[in-house]
Scaffold this motif. Structure first.
Motif, short mmCIF file in Angstrom:
data_model
loop_
_atom_site.label_atom_id
_atom_site.label_comp_id
_atom_site.label_asym_id
_atom_site.label_seq_id
_atom_site.Cartn_x
_atom_site.Cartn_y
_atom_site.Cartn_z
N GLY A 74 4.00 2.56 10.23
CA GLY A 74 3.17 2.06 9.14
C GLY A 74 3.61 2.52 7.76
N GLY A 75 4.60 3.42 7.70
CA GLY A 75 5.12 3.85 6.41
C GLY A 75 4.85 5.30 6.06
N SER A 76 4.08 5.99 6.87
CA SER A 76 3.76 7.39 6.60
C SER A 76 4.95 8.28 6.99
N VAL A 77 5.32 9.18 6.08
CA VAL A 77 6.43 10.11 6.33
C VAL A 77 5.93 11.52 6.03
N ILE B 95 9.57 1.11 6.27
CA ILE B 95 10.48 2.06 6.91
C ILE B 95 11.77 1.31 7.24
N THR B 96 12.85 1.76 6.66
CA THR B 96 14.14 1.10 6.87
C THR B 96 14.93 1.82 7.96
N GLY B 97 15.92 1.14 8.46
CA GLY B 97 16.83 1.77 9.41
C GLY B 97 17.55 2.95 8.79
N GLU B 98 17.89 2.83 7.52
CA GLU B 98 18.57 3.92 6.82
C GLU B 98 17.69 5.16 6.76
N LEU B 99 16.41 4.99 6.50
CA LEU B 99 15.48 6.12 6.46
C LEU B 99 15.39 6.79 7.82
N THR B 100 15.30 5.99 8.86
CA THR B 100 15.20 6.53 10.22
C THR B 100 16.46 7.30 10.60
N VAL B 101 17.63 6.75 10.28
CA VAL B 101 18.89 7.44 10.58
C VAL B 101 19.00 8.72 9.77
N GLN B 102 18.66 8.65 8.51
CA GLN B 102 18.73 9.84 7.66
C GLN B 102 17.81 10.93 8.20
N THR C 255 6.02 17.99 2.70
CA THR C 255 5.99 16.82 1.82
C THR C 255 5.49 15.64 2.63
N ARG C 256 4.54 14.90 2.06
CA ARG C 256 4.02 13.69 2.70
C ARG C 256 4.05 12.56 1.68
N PHE C 257 4.45 11.38 2.16
CA PHE C 257 4.39 10.20 1.31
C PHE C 257 4.31 8.96 2.17
N GLY D 243 0.81 -1.22 0.00
CA GLY D 243 0.00 0.00 0.00
C GLY D 243 0.84 1.27 0.00
N GLY D 244 2.15 1.14 0.03
CA GLY D 244 3.02 2.32 0.00
C GLY D 244 3.11 2.89 -1.40
N ALA D 245 3.22 4.21 -1.49
CA ALA D 245 3.35 4.85 -2.79
C ALA D 245 4.78 4.71 -3.33
N LEU D 246 5.74 4.59 -2.42
CA LEU D 246 7.15 4.50 -2.79
C LEU D 246 7.76 3.24 -2.20
N ASP D 247 8.70 2.66 -2.92
CA ASP D 247 9.43 1.56 -2.29
C ASP D 247 10.42 2.16 -1.29
N GLU D 248 11.00 1.32 -0.46
CA GLU D 248 11.83 1.84 0.63
C GLU D 248 13.05 2.61 0.14
N HIS D 249 13.59 2.24 -1.01
CA HIS D 249 14.78 2.92 -1.51
C HIS D 249 14.45 4.31 -2.06
N LEU D 250 13.35 4.43 -2.77
CA LEU D 250 12.95 5.74 -3.27
C LEU D 250 12.58 6.67 -2.12
N ALA D 251 11.96 6.13 -1.09
CA ALA D 251 11.63 6.95 0.09
C ALA D 251 12.90 7.52 0.71
N GLU D 252 13.94 6.70 0.80
CA GLU D 252 15.22 7.18 1.34
C GLU D 252 15.79 8.29 0.46
N GLN D 253 15.68 8.15 -0.85
CA GLN D 253 16.24 9.13 -1.77
C GLN D 253 15.46 10.45 -1.76
N LEU D 254 14.17 10.41 -1.49
CA LEU D 254 13.36 11.63 -1.51
C LEU D 254 13.41 12.41 -0.20
N LEU D 255 13.90 11.81 0.85
CA LEU D 255 13.90 12.48 2.14
C LEU D 255 14.76 13.75 2.13
N LEU D 256 15.94 13.71 1.55
CA LEU D 256 16.81 14.90 1.52
C LEU D 256 16.18 16.05 0.72
#
Length: 92
Positions: free
Chosen positions: A84-87, A60-67, A53-55, A22-35
């Motif tokens: 649940g994946g909401s950012v 949710i990966t450890g990398e996303l949380t650390v970033q 920005t909301r997505f 149900g996520g709009a982005l896969d975990e890797h794209l989410a990490e790339q869009l955070l910056l």
């Protein structure tokens, strides 16, 4: 190596798993869009009005949380990451 059918099967299974999240982005794209989202929220993208920005991420990966934590320390932004994946990234 895998034959063409095996590669196709693995790709189809990966796509099915992603679609079921149900996520709009896969975990890797989410990490790339955070910056870029944090730069937008902080007003550091030049003559652009800071915004929110909301997505949703598939996972949710450890990398996303650390970033997110690093960005919070260096930019005037609020970053909310839900299990649940909401950012959400917004100006401080």
């Amino acid at each position: 190596g895998l034959d063409a059918e095996g590669v196709g099967r693995e790709a189809a299974e990966a796509l099915t798993r992603f679609m079921e999240t149900g996520g709009a982005l896969d975990e890797h794209l989410a990490e790339q869009l955070l910056l870029p989202a944090a730069l937008l929220a902080s007003g550091r993208l030049g003559p652009v009005t800071p915004g929110t920005t909301r997505f949703t991420a598939a996972r949710i990966t450890g990398e996303l949380t650390v970033q997110a934590e690093v960005l919070r320390r260096f930019l005037p932004v609020h970053i909310q990451v839900e299990p649940g994946g909401s950012v959400e990234v917004r100006p401080a």
